[in-house]
Motif scaffolding. Structure first.
Motif, PDB file in Angstrom:
ATOM      1  N   LEU A  55      30.869  50.589  50.734  1.00 45.48           N
ATOM      2  CA  LEU A  55      32.783  49.516  50.140  1.00 45.48           C
ATOM      3  C   LEU A  55      32.701  49.366  51.529  1.00 45.48           C
ATOM      4  O   LEU A  55      33.243  47.414  51.753  1.00 45.48           O
ATOM      5  N   GLN A  56      33.218  49.726  52.722  1.00 44.00           N
ATOM      6  CA  GLN A  56      33.532  48.806  53.367  1.00 44.00           C
ATOM      7  C   GLN A  56      32.952  47.916  53.920  1.00 44.00           C
ATOM      8  O   GLN A  56      33.201  46.598  55.041  1.00 44.00           O
ATOM      9  N   LEU A  59      33.500  45.159  52.722  1.00 42.82           N
ATOM     10  CA  LEU A  59      34.362  44.558  52.612  1.00 42.82           C
ATOM     11  C   LEU A  59      35.218  43.576  53.750  1.00 42.82           C
ATOM     12  O   LEU A  59      35.267  42.814  53.993  1.00 42.82           O
ATOM     13  N   ILE A  62      32.807  40.445  52.732  1.00 43.40           N
ATOM     14  CA  ILE A  62      33.867  39.770  52.386  1.00 43.40           C
ATOM     15  C   ILE A  62      34.695  39.040  52.210  1.00 43.40           C
ATOM     16  O   ILE A  62      35.040  37.762  52.581  1.00 43.40           O
ATOM     17  N   GLY A  64      38.206  38.265  53.338  1.00 41.77           N
ATOM     18  CA  GLY A  64      39.264  38.439  52.201  1.00 41.77           C
ATOM     19  C   GLY A  64      38.850  36.688  51.429  1.00 41.77           C
ATOM     20  O   GLY A  64      39.902  36.197  50.980  1.00 41.77           O
ATOM     21  N   LEU A  67      36.616  36.862  45.359  1.00 38.12           N
ATOM     22  CA  LEU A  67      35.808  37.777  44.843  1.00 38.12           C
ATOM     23  C   LEU A  67      35.207  37.667  43.160  1.00 38.12           C
ATOM     24  O   LEU A  67      36.228  38.078  42.915  1.00 38.12           O
ATOM     25  N   LEU A  86      34.703  49.050  44.308  1.00 44.28           N
ATOM     26  CA  LEU A  86      35.097  47.399  44.868  1.00 44.28           C
ATOM     27  C   LEU A  86      35.947  46.517  44.054  1.00 44.28           C
ATOM     28  O   LEU A  86      36.452  45.725  44.246  1.00 44.28           O
ATOM     29  N   ALA A  89      39.707  47.787  45.001  1.00 43.90           N
ATOM     30  CA  ALA A  89      40.158  46.583  46.358  1.00 43.90           C
ATOM     31  C   ALA A  89      40.248  45.372  45.999  1.00 43.90           C
ATOM     32  O   ALA A  89      40.829  44.828  46.790  1.00 43.90           O
ATOM     33  N   THR A  90      39.507  44.457  45.373  1.00 44.50           N
ATOM     34  CA  THR A  90      39.491  42.896  45.703  1.00 44.50           C
ATOM     35  C   THR A  90      40.078  42.784  44.107  1.00 44.50           C
ATOM     36  O   THR A  90      40.161  41.804  44.145  1.00 44.50           O
TER      37      THR A  90
END
Length: 289
Positions: A55-56, A59, A62, A64, A67, A86, A89-90
């Protein structure tokens, strides 16, 4: 396969970045490959298993940027569960294949099914999602699983082939959900297309997809012929067939091979070429090779 480390992003072309999950096994090869598509905004294809490090890594790529979608090819547990974290988080929607939850934990080319998969939108064959400079068009390819989708990127001629076509091995087709007849028809469907390159869920990119798919269809036809020849020698059970057919493979893969042989036998039975009495299979009279 070219060396790739889990969590280290690799740019395959301007619109495509690959990140490997750390779930290598005899059934997943080096691990599940997640693809991030786009530039100013993104889609993530197959975020993999539940894994905090993966996951990290996603990210970080990505970084910022918006998405637009978390895209799922199929719901084996090495492909779809990472979508939930995910999404949390987004806020991106989960889009792609239909849900599928079977109580079938038989060995296969990857993990068993993700019972908690809950997409925000299901894509039918030919439907698409898009962002700035990219489009992902769903191509229904049942066989490995009944809900399997591939995704075409027409801007570059790429196709994300999930587990339908892999870059290291043929896909396991495991009944009851896996269907050998559907799998071969889906291969023929891809064979009729003109995609430039495949990016699979496992293994290297496939830079001559028509040749590989033609070979995969031929391989399945050869396996079918091999099964019928063995049955014509004498009726047999699946383990005895696998012992004859898969000489030299890693014994840990025998259970998965048994599932593929069973899928072939079910397809032969549906076509009137074989029959079972209990666990023993026999050819029918018209099953000539």
């Amino acid at each position: 396969m070219s060396e790739q480390l889990p969590g280290v992003p690799e740019t395959l072309e301007p619109l495509v970045v690959r990140v490997l999950a750390g779930n290598a096994s005899p059934y997943t090869y080096t691990g599940t490959q997640t693809y991030l598509v786009g530039a100013s905004d993104l889609a993530v294809i197959d975020p993999g298993p539940e894994d905090a490090a993966h996951l990290q890594a996603m990210l970080a790529v990505i970084a910022g940027r918006p998405l637009r979608a978390i895209v799922i090819t199929h719901t084996h547990r090495d492909h779809s569960p990472g979508a939930r974290a995910l999404h949390a988080a987004t806020g991106a929607p989960i889009i792609g294949c239909a849900p599928l939850a079977l109580d079938d934990n038989a060995p296969r080319a990857d993990a068993s099914f993700d019972h908690d998969y809950a997409p925000d939108r299901i894509l039918a064959d030919g439907e698409f999602i898009s962002g700035v400079g990219w489009t992902l068009t769903a191509i229904a390819t049942p066989g490995h699983t009944s809900n399997h989708l591939c995704f075409a990127l027409p801007e570059t001629g790429a196709l994300f082939s999930g587990d339908h076509v892999m870059g290291w091995s043929t896909s396991i087709v495991s009944p009851p959900d896996g269907d050998m007849g559907d799998y071969i028809r889906s291969l023929e469907k891809l064979q009729s297309r003109d995609d430039r390159i495949y990016y699979p869920g496992h293994g290297d990119p496939v830079d001559n997809p028509k040749r590989l798919v033609r070979g995969m269809i031929g391989h399945r036809k050869q396996r079918e012929g091999q099964i019928l020849r063995l049955l014509r020698e004498k009726p047999r059970g699946v383990p005895a067939m696998v012992e004859r057919m898969y000489v030299g493979i890693d014994p840990r893969l025998f259970p998965a091979a048994e599932r593929s042989v069973l899928a072939h036998l079910i397809d032969l039975a549906q076509r009137g070429l074989a029959m079972a009495e209990g666990d023993i299979w026999s050819p029918l009279a018209e099953a000539n090779v």
